[in-house]
Design a protein around this motif. Structure first.
Motif, PDB file in Angstrom:
ATOM      1  N   PHE A 148       0.784  -1.261  -0.101  1.00 56.85           N
ATOM      2  CA  PHE A 148       0.064  -0.231   0.002  1.00 56.85           C
ATOM      3  C   PHE A 148       0.964   1.075   0.144  1.00 56.85           C
ATOM      4  N   ILE A 149       2.212   1.097  -0.335  1.00 51.01           N
ATOM      5  CA  ILE A 149       3.003   2.103  -0.223  1.00 51.01           C
ATOM      6  C   ILE A 149       3.717   2.333  -1.686  1.00 51.01           C
ATOM      7  N   VAL A 150       4.626   1.261  -2.270  1.00 50.46           N
ATOM      8  CA  VAL A 150       5.486   1.450  -3.235  1.00 50.46           C
ATOM      9  C   VAL A 150       4.765   1.053  -4.481  1.00 50.46           C
ATOM     10  N   PRO A 151       4.661   2.058  -5.355  1.00 51.42           N
ATOM     11  CA  PRO A 151       4.121   1.665  -6.690  1.00 51.42           C
ATOM     12  C   PRO A 151       4.960   0.733  -7.586  1.00 51.42           C
ATOM     13  N   VAL A 152       4.287  -0.239  -8.061  1.00 58.40           N
ATOM     14  CA  VAL A 152       5.049  -1.397  -8.802  1.00 58.40           C
ATOM     15  C   VAL A 152       4.244  -1.491  -9.948  1.00 58.40           C
ATOM     16  N   ARG A 153       4.840  -1.553 -11.199  1.00 58.00           N
ATOM     17  CA  ARG A 153       3.923  -2.076 -12.661  1.00 58.00           C
ATOM     18  C   ARG A 153       3.577  -3.498 -12.192  1.00 58.00           C
ATOM     19  N   ALA A 154       2.249  -3.732 -12.939  1.00 60.80           N
ATOM     20  CA  ALA A 154       1.703  -4.992 -12.797  1.00 60.80           C
ATOM     21  C   ALA A 154       2.539  -6.152 -13.536  1.00 60.80           C
ATOM     22  N   ILE A 155       3.232  -5.725 -14.547  1.00 65.27           N
ATOM     23  CA  ILE A 155       4.108  -6.725 -15.094  1.00 65.27           C
ATOM     24  C   ILE A 155       5.153  -7.305 -14.595  1.00 65.27           C
ATOM     25  N   TRP A 156       5.907  -6.333 -13.758  1.00 62.89           N
ATOM     26  CA  TRP A 156       6.986  -6.434 -12.857  1.00 62.89           C
ATOM     27  C   TRP A 156       6.569  -7.303 -11.541  1.00 62.89           C
ATOM     28  N   LEU A 157       5.246  -7.199 -11.087  1.00 66.52           N
ATOM     29  CA  LEU A 157       5.030  -7.696 -10.030  1.00 66.52           C
ATOM     30  C   LEU A 157       4.639  -9.400 -10.314  1.00 66.52           C
ATOM     31  N   ALA A 158       4.011  -9.493 -11.845  1.00 67.86           N
ATOM     32  CA  ALA A 158       3.956 -10.804 -12.312  1.00 67.86           C
ATOM     33  C   ALA A 158       5.245 -11.725 -12.291  1.00 67.86           C
ATOM     34  N   TRP A 159       6.151 -10.805 -12.936  1.00 67.54           N
ATOM     35  CA  TRP A 159       7.425 -11.707 -13.069  1.00 67.54           C
ATOM     36  C   TRP A 159       8.129 -11.884 -11.735  1.00 67.54           C
ATOM     37  N   GLY A 160       8.035 -10.786 -10.801  1.00 68.67           N
ATOM     38  CA  GLY A 160       8.389 -10.842  -9.438  1.00 68.67           C
ATOM     39  C   GLY A 160       7.832 -12.012  -8.758  1.00 68.67           C
ATOM     40  N   THR A 161       6.685 -12.378  -8.876  1.00 69.83           N
ATOM     41  CA  THR A 161       6.048 -13.426  -8.140  1.00 69.83           C
ATOM     42  C   THR A 161       6.570 -14.833  -8.562  1.00 69.83           C
ATOM     43  N   GLY A 162       6.729 -14.911  -9.773  1.00 66.69           N
ATOM     44  CA  GLY A 162       7.339 -16.171 -10.252  1.00 66.69           C
ATOM     45  C   GLY A 162       8.727 -16.325  -9.647  1.00 66.69           C
TER      46      GLY A 162
END
Length: 241
Positions: A148-162
């Motif tokens: 709820f603080i740091v903005p992250v692009r959704a595509i980065w979060l998708a790859w980061g999850t993997g």
């Protein structure tokens, strides 16, 4: 959780699908807590030969490990389930979840049988990872507020999850991280096939093969082709000897 996309109103995420899923999961979790461990023993995914039942590969995803984990999982469902359902359609959503579930269950079962990972498992972690991944690939420029603080692009979060799922699987070697990683893999592959990514890779590879073959040929010009052609075309400069 996410913003920055015109027309994306997360205040409308409380769709009938989202409501029914979250309310059902909440009711199941309350019953689980009141059962004194009976629900976990019967429906969480147990180790092979130590209480495992066939239905546990499905029912384990409906339970919750801790209240905090359960609430956070429901919160993610609230933010991403409706957008993914709208973008893929109900059929596409079910296909993506089905492929991810099969990949996660088959691969993790093999690792569990080989003793590489440990059980038991219960929780929505793999489902949440899949939905975040689908959202990231479908809306790569959307902005998630991580913690709820740091903005992250959704595509980065998708790859980061993997990436994080893979590292956790190597670190903890438990069924939860294994299911999450291989379910993520299934979602990524499904999206690649859906978007024609595999076809583009195949065409690119074939084009390179053709270019390699053509590079072996050398064009040798005739003796008089380099001569300047007279005005009006024709003339001896057109002949190749």
């Amino acid at each position: 959780m996410a913003n920055g996309l015109p027309g994306l109103d997360f205040g409308s995420n409380w769709t009938p699908l989202t409501r029914n899923v979250i309310v059902t999961l909440f009711a199941i979790y309350v019953v689980q807590l009141l059962s004194g461990g009976v629900i976990q023993d019967l429906f969480a995914w147990q180790a092979f030969g130590a209480g495992f039942k066939p239905w546990q590969i499905v029912t384990a995803f409906l339970l919750g490990p801790t209240p905090l984990s359960a609430v956070l999982s429901w919160l993610v469902l609230f933010f991403v389930l409706a957008p993914v359902d709208n973008l893929l359609g109900r059929r596409g959503l079910l296909q993506a979840l089905g492929v991810s579930w099969v990949c996660g269950v088959v691969a993790s079962s093999l690792l569990l049988a080989a003793g590489f990972v440990s059980a038991p498992f219960m929780g929505l972690g793999p489902v949440v990872a899949v939905l975040i991944t689908l959202f990231g690939f479908l809306m790569p420029n959307a902005q998630f507020l991580l913690m709820f603080i740091v903005p992250v692009r959704a595509i980065w979060l998708a790859w980061g999850t993997g990436l994080m799922s893979f590292l956790y699987m190597l670190y903890s070697r438990d069924l939860s991280s294994s299911l999450q990683f291989f379910a993520w893999t299934g979602a990524a592959v499904w999206m690649a096939v859906r978007n024609g990514g595999m076809r583009r890779v195949s065409l690119r590879w074939k084009r390179r093969q053709v270019e390699r073959k053509l590079s072996r040929f050398q064009v040798i010009e005739g003796g008089r082709t380099a001569e300047k052609r007279p005005k009006g075309g024709g003339g001896p400069g057109d002949w190749v000897h």
